[in-house]
Design a protein around this motif. Structure first.
Motif, mmCIF file in Angstrom:
data_model
loop_
_atom_site.group_PDB
_atom_site.id
_atom_site.type_symbol
_atom_site.label_atom_id
_atom_site.label_comp_id
_atom_site.label_asym_id
_atom_site.label_seq_id
_atom_site.Cartn_x
_atom_site.Cartn_y
_atom_site.Cartn_z
ATOM 1 N N VAL A 1 46.081 18.068 5.387
ATOM 2 C CA VAL A 1 45.494 17.675 4.097
ATOM 3 C C VAL A 1 46.193 18.424 2.964
ATOM 4 O O VAL A 1 46.537 17.831 1.932
ATOM 5 N N ALA A 2 46.423 19.717 3.169
ATOM 6 C CA ALA A 2 47.074 20.519 2.128
ATOM 7 C C ALA A 2 48.500 20.035 1.878
ATOM 8 O O ALA A 2 48.939 19.946 0.725
ATOM 9 N N ARG B 1 49.163 26.572 -5.446
ATOM 10 C CA ARG B 1 49.302 27.292 -4.179
ATOM 11 C C ARG B 1 47.954 27.827 -3.702
ATOM 12 O O ARG B 1 47.583 27.668 -2.542
ATOM 13 N N ASP B 2 47.191 28.437 -4.610
ATOM 14 C CA ASP B 2 45.896 28.985 -4.222
ATOM 15 C C ASP B 2 44.932 27.883 -3.783
ATOM 16 O O ASP B 2 44.186 28.052 -2.815
ATOM 17 N N LYS B 3 44.969 26.756 -4.497
ATOM 18 C CA LYS B 3 44.098 25.632 -4.140
ATOM 19 C C LYS B 3 44.461 25.088 -2.748
ATOM 20 O O LYS B 3 43.586 24.823 -1.919
ATOM 21 N N LEU B 4 45.752 24.966 -2.480
ATOM 22 C CA LEU B 4 46.190 24.433 -1.191
ATOM 23 C C LEU B 4 45.933 25.420 -0.049
ATOM 24 O O LEU B 4 45.605 24.999 1.066
ATOM 25 N N ALA C 1 55.069 25.486 0.409
ATOM 26 C CA ALA C 1 54.992 24.966 1.775
ATOM 27 C C ALA C 1 55.164 26.093 2.802
ATOM 28 O O ALA C 1 54.482 26.100 3.836
ATOM 29 N N ARG C 2 56.049 27.047 2.528
ATOM 30 C CA ARG C 2 56.205 28.188 3.442
ATOM 31 C C ARG C 2 54.918 29.014 3.502
ATOM 32 O O ARG C 2 54.500 29.449 4.574
ATOM 33 N N ALA C 3 54.281 29.208 2.351
ATOM 34 C CA ALA C 3 53.013 29.949 2.320
ATOM 35 C C ALA C 3 51.946 29.211 3.121
ATOM 36 O O ALA C 3 51.156 29.839 3.842
ATOM 37 N N LEU C 4 51.927 27.895 3.019
ATOM 38 C CA LEU C 4 50.976 27.103 3.808
ATOM 39 C C LEU C 4 51.253 27.262 5.300
ATOM 40 O O LEU C 4 50.323 27.370 6.110
ATOM 41 N N GLY C 5 52.524 27.263 5.684
ATOM 42 C CA GLY C 5 52.890 27.439 7.089
ATOM 43 C C GLY C 5 52.456 28.795 7.628
ATOM 44 O O GLY C 5 51.918 28.900 8.733
ATOM 45 N N LEU D 1 56.893 20.849 -10.588
ATOM 46 C CA LEU D 1 56.458 21.667 -9.463
ATOM 47 C C LEU D 1 57.446 21.639 -8.301
ATOM 48 O O LEU D 1 57.324 22.420 -7.361
ATOM 49 N N ALA D 2 58.423 20.737 -8.346
ATOM 50 C CA ALA D 2 59.362 20.569 -7.234
ATOM 51 C C ALA D 2 60.134 21.857 -6.932
ATOM 52 O O ALA D 2 60.422 22.149 -5.771
ATOM 53 N N GLN D 3 60.451 22.633 -7.955
ATOM 54 C CA GLN D 3 61.210 23.864 -7.713
ATOM 55 C C GLN D 3 60.395 24.902 -6.954
ATOM 56 O O GLN D 3 60.950 25.831 -6.376
#
Length: 151
Positions: A91-92, A77-80, A114-118, A106-108
């Protein structure tokens, strides 16, 4: 008929009784405090300073234990999130999908990442541009993060 001229007893009114009650209240407090102070004077560090008083703020950095290892999903998560800032959310999201495909455990955590990325994309690019990067990674979690950050 009374056999004595003395009053039987004066319950609880004598000076010895008052002193006894005072000691019963004060003595445990004194013992606890003296024991606490004695414990703080013990050289728990094993250093040459003998009985120096140690406090919680005296612990040096060398005595500190290393932090617990972080979970793989937290590292990812931090890397993305860094990739969202340095490159773009597309890209992320691609790297998130690749990571989930390569490591199914990691699927769980995919939806929360993805929400954090959004949410991060909305802060950087604004809601309209952030939504333009949406793709079907982890269902609609990225879009949900964008909407949550915007609304």
């Amino acid at each position: 008929m009374k056999h004595s001229t003395h009053e039987a007893t004066r319950r609880g009114r004598g000076p010895a009784r008052r002193i006894g009650r005072s000691l019963a209240l004060v003595l445990p407090v004194v013992l606890v405090l003296s024991g606490t102070l004695a414990v703080t004077r013990v050289s728990w560090s094993g250093g040459p300073d003998g009985g120096a008083v140690l406090t919680a703020s005296d612990a040096s950095v060398s005595d500190a234990k290393p932090a617990a290892p972080r979970a793989p999903h937290e590292i990812l998560r931090d890397k993305l999130l860094t990739e969202v800032q340095e490159k773009d959310p597309g890209v992320a999201l691609t790297h998130l999908q690749e990571a989930v495909n390569g490591r199914p455990s990691l699927a769980q955590h995919c939806a929360s990442i993805a929400r954090a990325l959004g949410r991060a994309a909305v802060q950087i690019y604004g809601p309209t541009r952030a939504q333009s990067f949406a793709r079907p990674v982890c269902d609609t979690a990225y879009a949900t993060g964008v909407i949550a950050a915007h609304g």
